[in-house]
Design an enzyme around this catalytic site. Structure first.
Site, PDB file in Angstrom:
ATOM      1  N   GLY A  48     -24.444  -7.976   2.104  1.00  0.00           N
ATOM      2  CA  GLY A  48     -24.341  -8.944   1.015  1.00  0.00           C
ATOM      3  C   GLY A  48     -25.624  -9.319   0.308  1.00  0.00           C
ATOM      4  CD  GLU A 102     -26.738 -14.035   5.629  1.00  0.00           C
ATOM      5  OE1 GLU A 102     -26.560 -13.174   4.745  1.00  0.00           O
ATOM      6  OE2 GLU A 102     -25.892 -14.263   6.508  1.00  0.00           O
ATOM      7  CG  ASP A 103     -24.630 -12.706   1.490  1.00  0.00           C
ATOM      8  OD1 ASP A 103     -24.870 -13.290   2.566  1.00  0.00           O
ATOM      9  OD2 ASP A 103     -23.701 -11.890   1.377  1.00  0.00           O
ATOM     10  CG  ASP A 106     -18.242 -19.296   5.393  1.00  0.00           C
ATOM     11  OD1 ASP A 106     -17.946 -20.192   4.616  1.00  0.00           O
ATOM     12  OD2 ASP A 106     -17.392 -18.664   6.051  1.00  0.00           O
ATOM     13  CE  LYS A 134     -18.005 -19.985   0.594  1.00  0.00           C
ATOM     14  NZ  LYS A 134     -16.971 -19.066   1.131  1.00  0.00           N
ATOM     15  CG  PHE A 155     -13.558 -15.408  -0.793  1.00  0.00           C
ATOM     16  CD1 PHE A 155     -14.033 -15.167   0.484  1.00  0.00           C
ATOM     17  CD2 PHE A 155     -13.573 -14.372  -1.719  1.00  0.00           C
ATOM     18  CE1 PHE A 155     -14.511 -13.914   0.842  1.00  0.00           C
ATOM     19  CE2 PHE A 155     -14.045 -13.112  -1.370  1.00  0.00           C
ATOM     20  CZ  PHE A 155     -14.514 -12.884  -0.087  1.00  0.00           C
ATOM     21  CG  ASP A 162     -17.472  -7.449   0.500  1.00  0.00           C
ATOM     22  OD1 ASP A 162     -18.162  -8.334   1.060  1.00  0.00           O
ATOM     23  OD2 ASP A 162     -16.619  -6.772   1.097  1.00  0.00           O
ATOM     24  NE  ARG A 168     -20.627  -4.948  -0.306  1.00  0.00           N
ATOM     25  CZ  ARG A 168     -20.606  -5.883   0.637  1.00  0.00           C
ATOM     26  NH1 ARG A 168     -21.231  -7.021   0.440  1.00  0.00           N
ATOM     27  NH2 ARG A 168     -19.948  -5.693   1.761  1.00  0.00           N
TER      28      ARG A 168
HETATM   29  P1  IMP Z   1     -21.245 -17.132   8.563  1.00  0.00           P
HETATM   30  O1  IMP Z   1     -21.701 -16.504   9.840  1.00  0.00           O
HETATM   31  O2  IMP Z   1     -19.889 -17.765   8.701  1.00  0.00           O
HETATM   32  O3  IMP Z   1     -22.243 -18.095   7.965  1.00  0.00           O
HETATM   33  O4  IMP Z   1     -20.970 -15.950   7.572  1.00  0.00           O
HETATM   34  C1  IMP Z   1     -21.821 -15.541   6.631  1.00  0.00           C
HETATM   35  C2  IMP Z   1     -21.371 -14.198   6.068  1.00  0.00           C
HETATM   36  O5  IMP Z   1     -19.978 -14.201   5.732  1.00  0.00           O
HETATM   37  C3  IMP Z   1     -22.103 -13.952   4.778  1.00  0.00           C
HETATM   38  O6  IMP Z   1     -23.308 -13.276   5.006  1.00  0.00           O
HETATM   39  C4  IMP Z   1     -21.111 -13.127   3.984  1.00  0.00           C
HETATM   40  O7  IMP Z   1     -21.280 -11.768   4.282  1.00  0.00           O
HETATM   41  C5  IMP Z   1     -19.757 -13.596   4.477  1.00  0.00           C
HETATM   42  N1  IMP Z   1     -19.172 -14.589   3.523  1.00  0.00           N
HETATM   43  C6  IMP Z   1     -19.084 -15.924   3.717  1.00  0.00           C
HETATM   44  N2  IMP Z   1     -18.518 -16.534   2.661  1.00  0.00           N
HETATM   45  C7  IMP Z   1     -18.237 -15.559   1.763  1.00  0.00           C
HETATM   46  C8  IMP Z   1     -17.653 -15.579   0.435  1.00  0.00           C
HETATM   47  O8  IMP Z   1     -17.268 -16.609  -0.149  1.00  0.00           O
HETATM   48  N3  IMP Z   1     -17.545 -14.359  -0.179  1.00  0.00           N
HETATM   49  C9  IMP Z   1     -17.966 -13.198   0.402  1.00  0.00           C
HETATM   50  N4  IMP Z   1     -18.518 -13.140   1.628  1.00  0.00           N
HETATM   51  C10 IMP Z   1     -18.663 -14.312   2.306  1.00  0.00           C
HETATM   52 MG    MG Z   2     -24.065 -11.518   4.555  1.00  0.00          MG
END
Ligand code: IMP
Ligand code: MG
Length: 179
Positions: A48, A102-103, A106, A134, A155, A162, A168
């Site tokens: 991402g 990081e992109d 979440d 978020k 989302f 993606d 992407r």
């Molecule tokens: P976390 O471990 O829950 O913080 O997940 C982070 C990863 O989940 C990010 O690096 C993204 O690859 C993916 N992700 C989380 N939210 C989204 C979204 O809204 N769209 C696309 N990918 C997401």
């Molecule tokens: Mg990611």
């Protein structure tokens, strides 16, 4: 910009490319200032963050290194906890100023687990740079040192993010249209 369809879902324009670029320039200016004379190592988490990382990197005027890693997660055989392995992390982090890119953050799980692993290598400093966060979804205590946008728990797609492999390439960020 208008509503687009990717696979079976509709997405509406949320953050345009010019606003993304403004944030990139602002964050890069902070990094140029904070890391002047220190040669930081950026670690970008694939897939991402490839676009965000490359745009940030283009605006750096300081000496800096970058490496791209992929995180593979699997269930450990002995514990029920999830194990995350970083593929492609071939740099020695001891004594380095490290910035993880990081992109989107979440739940914060990916970052928390990965940061703990990096700390074992005893970097001089460890900071986090993320384009999107978020907070309503975040379950782990994390500090984001450089952040582009705080967004609701919906989302998002585009600019590296993606939906099932697609989207992407979009230069702007879209939000899922909920039915
Ligand atoms: P976390 O471990 O829950 O913080 O997940 C982070 C990863 O989940 C990010 O690096 C993204 O690859 C993916 N992700 C989380 N939210 C989204 C979204 O809204 N769209 C696309 N990918 C997401
Ligand atoms: Mg990611």
């Amino acid at each position: 910009m208008s509503t687009i369809k990717v696979h079976d879902k509709y997405f509406k324009p949320y953050i345009n490319a010019a606003d993304v670029e403004k944030e990139i320039i602002r964050i890069a200016a902070c990094l140029n200032n904070d890391y002047a004379g220190r040669k930081p190592l950026f670690i970008a988490i694939l897939n991402g963050s490839f676009m965000f990382a490359s745009d940030i990197f283009k605006h750096l005027t300081i000496d800096a290194e970058i490496c791209f890693i992929k995180l593979a997660s699997y269930k450990g055989t002995k514990s029920s906890g999830q194990v995350i392995t970083a593929i492609g992390l071939d740099m020695d982090l001891f004594g380095r100023d490290v910035v993880v890119i990081e992109d989107i953050i979440d739940t914060g799980k990916t970052l928390t687990t990965f940061s703990q692993q990096l700390k074992h290598q005893q970097p001089h400093s460890l900071k986090v740079c993320a384009l999107l966060h978020k907070p309503e979804a975040t379950e782990y205590p994390i500090t984001i040192d450089y952040l582009g946008f705080t967004v609701p728990n919906k989302f998002l797609l585009g600019y590296g993010l993606d939906y099932d492999g697609l989207g992407r390439n979009l230069p702007e960020i879209y939000q899922l249209v909920e039915e």
